[in-house]
Design a protein around this motif. Structure first.
Motif, mmCIF file in Angstrom:
data_model
loop_
_atom_site.group_PDB
_atom_site.id
_atom_site.type_symbol
_atom_site.label_atom_id
_atom_site.label_comp_id
_atom_site.label_asym_id
_atom_site.label_seq_id
_atom_site.Cartn_x
_atom_site.Cartn_y
_atom_site.Cartn_z
ATOM 1 N N VAL A 39 42.157 48.584 45.561
ATOM 2 C CA VAL A 39 42.098 47.135 45.354
ATOM 3 C C VAL A 39 41.658 46.837 43.922
ATOM 4 O O VAL A 39 42.235 45.973 43.251
ATOM 5 C CB VAL A 39 41.156 46.466 46.386
ATOM 6 C CG1 VAL A 39 41.033 44.981 46.116
ATOM 7 C CG2 VAL A 39 41.646 46.711 47.806
ATOM 8 N N VAL A 40 40.665 47.558 43.443
ATOM 9 C CA VAL A 40 40.176 47.364 42.074
ATOM 10 C C VAL A 40 41.283 47.671 41.059
ATOM 11 O O VAL A 40 41.469 46.932 40.079
ATOM 12 C CB VAL A 40 38.925 48.229 41.811
ATOM 13 C CG1 VAL A 40 38.550 48.220 40.342
ATOM 14 C CG2 VAL A 40 37.773 47.756 42.675
ATOM 15 N N ALA A 41 42.045 48.719 41.300
ATOM 16 C CA ALA A 41 43.094 49.125 40.366
ATOM 17 C C ALA A 41 44.195 48.066 40.235
ATOM 18 O O ALA A 41 44.817 47.942 39.176
ATOM 19 C CB ALA A 41 43.694 50.455 40.804
ATOM 20 N N TYR A 42 44.446 47.295 41.292
ATOM 21 C CA TYR A 42 45.504 46.281 41.288
ATOM 22 C C TYR A 42 44.947 44.860 41.233
ATOM 23 O O TYR A 42 45.651 43.899 41.495
ATOM 24 C CB TYR A 42 46.359 46.421 42.556
ATOM 25 C CG TYR A 42 47.213 47.661 42.569
ATOM 26 C CD1 TYR A 42 48.514 47.641 42.095
ATOM 27 C CD2 TYR A 42 46.723 48.863 43.072
ATOM 28 C CE1 TYR A 42 49.306 48.778 42.116
ATOM 29 C CE2 TYR A 42 47.508 50.006 43.097
ATOM 30 C CZ TYR A 42 48.797 49.951 42.619
ATOM 31 O OH TYR A 42 49.587 51.077 42.634
ATOM 32 N N SER A 43 43.685 44.699 40.883
ATOM 33 C CA SER A 43 42.990 43.423 41.069
ATOM 34 C C SER A 43 43.291 42.327 40.055
ATOM 35 O O SER A 43 42.973 41.168 40.307
ATOM 36 C CB SER A 43 41.478 43.665 41.088
ATOM 37 O OG SER A 43 41.047 44.115 39.822
ATOM 38 N N GLU A 44 43.886 42.645 38.933
ATOM 39 C CA GLU A 44 44.105 41.618 37.916
ATOM 40 C C GLU A 44 44.934 40.462 38.483
ATOM 41 O O GLU A 44 46.020 40.652 39.031
ATOM 42 C CB GLU A 44 44.821 42.201 36.701
ATOM 43 C CG GLU A 44 44.993 41.204 35.578
ATOM 44 C CD GLU A 44 45.724 41.772 34.388
ATOM 45 O OE1 GLU A 44 46.121 40.977 33.544
ATOM 46 O OE2 GLU A 44 45.904 43.005 34.318
ATOM 47 N N GLY A 45 44.383 39.263 38.402
ATOM 48 C CA GLY A 45 45.087 38.079 38.881
ATOM 49 C C GLY A 45 45.012 37.852 40.381
ATOM 50 O O GLY A 45 45.678 36.960 40.896
ATOM 51 N N LEU A 46 44.226 38.648 41.077
ATOM 52 C CA LEU A 46 44.072 38.486 42.526
ATOM 53 C C LEU A 46 42.700 37.912 42.853
ATOM 54 O O LEU A 46 41.707 38.252 42.228
ATOM 55 C CB LEU A 46 44.230 39.832 43.245
ATOM 56 C CG LEU A 46 45.571 40.545 43.074
ATOM 57 C CD1 LEU A 46 45.542 41.888 43.790
ATOM 58 C CD2 LEU A 46 46.708 39.690 43.593
ATOM 59 N N ILE A 47 42.667 37.035 43.830
ATOM 60 C CA ILE A 47 41.415 36.504 44.364
ATOM 61 C C ILE A 47 41.232 37.134 45.737
ATOM 62 O O ILE A 47 42.110 37.037 46.592
ATOM 63 C CB ILE A 47 41.464 34.975 44.477
ATOM 64 C CG1 ILE A 47 41.623 34.357 43.090
ATOM 65 C CG2 ILE A 47 40.208 34.450 45.163
ATOM 66 C CD1 ILE A 47 41.882 32.874 43.105
ATOM 67 N N ALA A 48 40.092 37.792 45.939
ATOM 68 C CA ALA A 48 39.843 38.504 47.195
ATOM 69 C C ALA A 48 38.716 37.840 47.976
ATOM 70 O O ALA A 48 37.740 37.362 47.396
ATOM 71 C CB ALA A 48 39.484 39.958 46.910
ATOM 72 N N VAL A 49 38.875 37.817 49.293
ATOM 73 C CA VAL A 49 37.858 37.295 50.205
ATOM 74 C C VAL A 49 37.582 38.382 51.237
ATOM 75 O O VAL A 49 38.500 38.826 51.935
ATOM 76 C CB VAL A 49 38.346 36.017 50.918
ATOM 77 C CG1 VAL A 49 37.294 35.507 51.880
ATOM 78 C CG2 VAL A 49 38.745 34.950 49.917
ATOM 79 N N LEU A 50 36.345 38.835 51.319
ATOM 80 C CA LEU A 50 35.969 39.832 52.322
ATOM 81 C C LEU A 50 35.715 39.131 53.652
ATOM 82 O O LEU A 50 35.027 38.112 53.704
ATOM 83 C CB LEU A 50 34.722 40.590 51.884
ATOM 84 C CG LEU A 50 34.876 41.453 50.642
ATOM 85 C CD1 LEU A 50 33.538 42.078 50.276
ATOM 86 C CD2 LEU A 50 35.919 42.524 50.857
ATOM 87 N N VAL A 51 36.251 39.694 54.725
ATOM 88 C CA VAL A 51 36.105 39.119 56.056
ATOM 89 C C VAL A 51 35.362 40.138 56.929
ATOM 90 O O VAL A 51 35.899 41.209 57.212
ATOM 91 C CB VAL A 51 37.478 38.794 56.682
ATOM 92 C CG1 VAL A 51 37.309 38.177 58.048
ATOM 93 C CG2 VAL A 51 38.283 37.890 55.762
ATOM 94 N N PRO A 52 34.139 39.814 57.359
ATOM 95 C CA PRO A 52 33.396 40.760 58.201
ATOM 96 C C PRO A 52 34.049 40.912 59.571
ATOM 97 O O PRO A 52 34.761 40.016 60.028
ATOM 98 C CB PRO A 52 32.003 40.123 58.312
ATOM 99 C CG PRO A 52 32.213 38.686 58.026
ATOM 100 C CD PRO A 52 33.399 38.581 57.113
ATOM 101 N N ASP A 53 33.805 42.037 60.203
ATOM 102 C CA ASP A 53 34.368 42.283 61.529
ATOM 103 C C ASP A 53 33.767 41.368 62.592
ATOM 104 O O ASP A 53 34.433 41.018 63.555
ATOM 105 C CB ASP A 53 34.148 43.748 61.936
ATOM 106 C CG ASP A 53 34.929 44.693 61.044
ATOM 107 O OD1 ASP A 53 35.995 44.299 60.548
ATOM 108 O OD2 ASP A 53 34.459 45.816 60.830
ATOM 109 N N GLU A 54 32.510 41.008 62.414
ATOM 110 C CA GLU A 54 31.828 40.134 63.368
ATOM 111 C C GLU A 54 31.057 39.067 62.609
ATOM 112 O O GLU A 54 30.541 39.314 61.524
ATOM 113 C CB GLU A 54 30.830 40.931 64.215
ATOM 114 C CG GLU A 54 31.471 41.966 65.106
ATOM 115 C CD GLU A 54 30.442 42.705 65.929
ATOM 116 O OE1 GLU A 54 29.314 42.203 66.096
ATOM 117 O OE2 GLU A 54 30.762 43.800 66.398
ATOM 118 N N ALA A 55 30.967 37.886 63.222
ATOM 119 C CA ALA A 55 30.172 36.817 62.621
ATOM 120 C C ALA A 55 28.690 37.154 62.750
ATOM 121 O O ALA A 55 28.251 37.687 63.759
ATOM 122 C CB ALA A 55 30.469 35.507 63.315
#
Length: 77
Positions: A39-55
């Motif tokens: 993900v880091v290697a292809y990250s230029e111009g990308l906005i990432a949102v981490l989604v946890p498995d559980e709330a």
């Protein structure tokens, strides 16, 4: 944990497609396997949102307090 990735322009969309192709190649049918370094290697111009498995508990409390989500919040406990 899951990740949502949004491209900000056409070149970023191309990088996202290459990233997904890499993950699909590793994961096989109906799966995508990526490492954080991918993900880091292809990250230029990308906005990432981490989604946890559980709330977590705080998230559940906020959702229970919201009238819009009062019908589904009990399902998360």
């Amino acid at each position: 944990m899951s990740i949502l990735v949004y491209p900000t322009d056409r070149p970023a969309y191309a990088r996202l497609c290459r990233l997904l192709s890499l993950g699909k190649k590793r994961g096989g049918k109906a799966q995508c396997r990526l490492d954080w370094s991918d993900v880091v290697a292809y990250s230029e111009g990308l906005i990432a949102v981490l989604v946890p498995d559980e709330a977590d508990d705080i998230c559940v409390l906020h959702l229970r307090a919201s009238s819009r989500f009062s019908a589904i919040a009990p399902l998360w406990r």
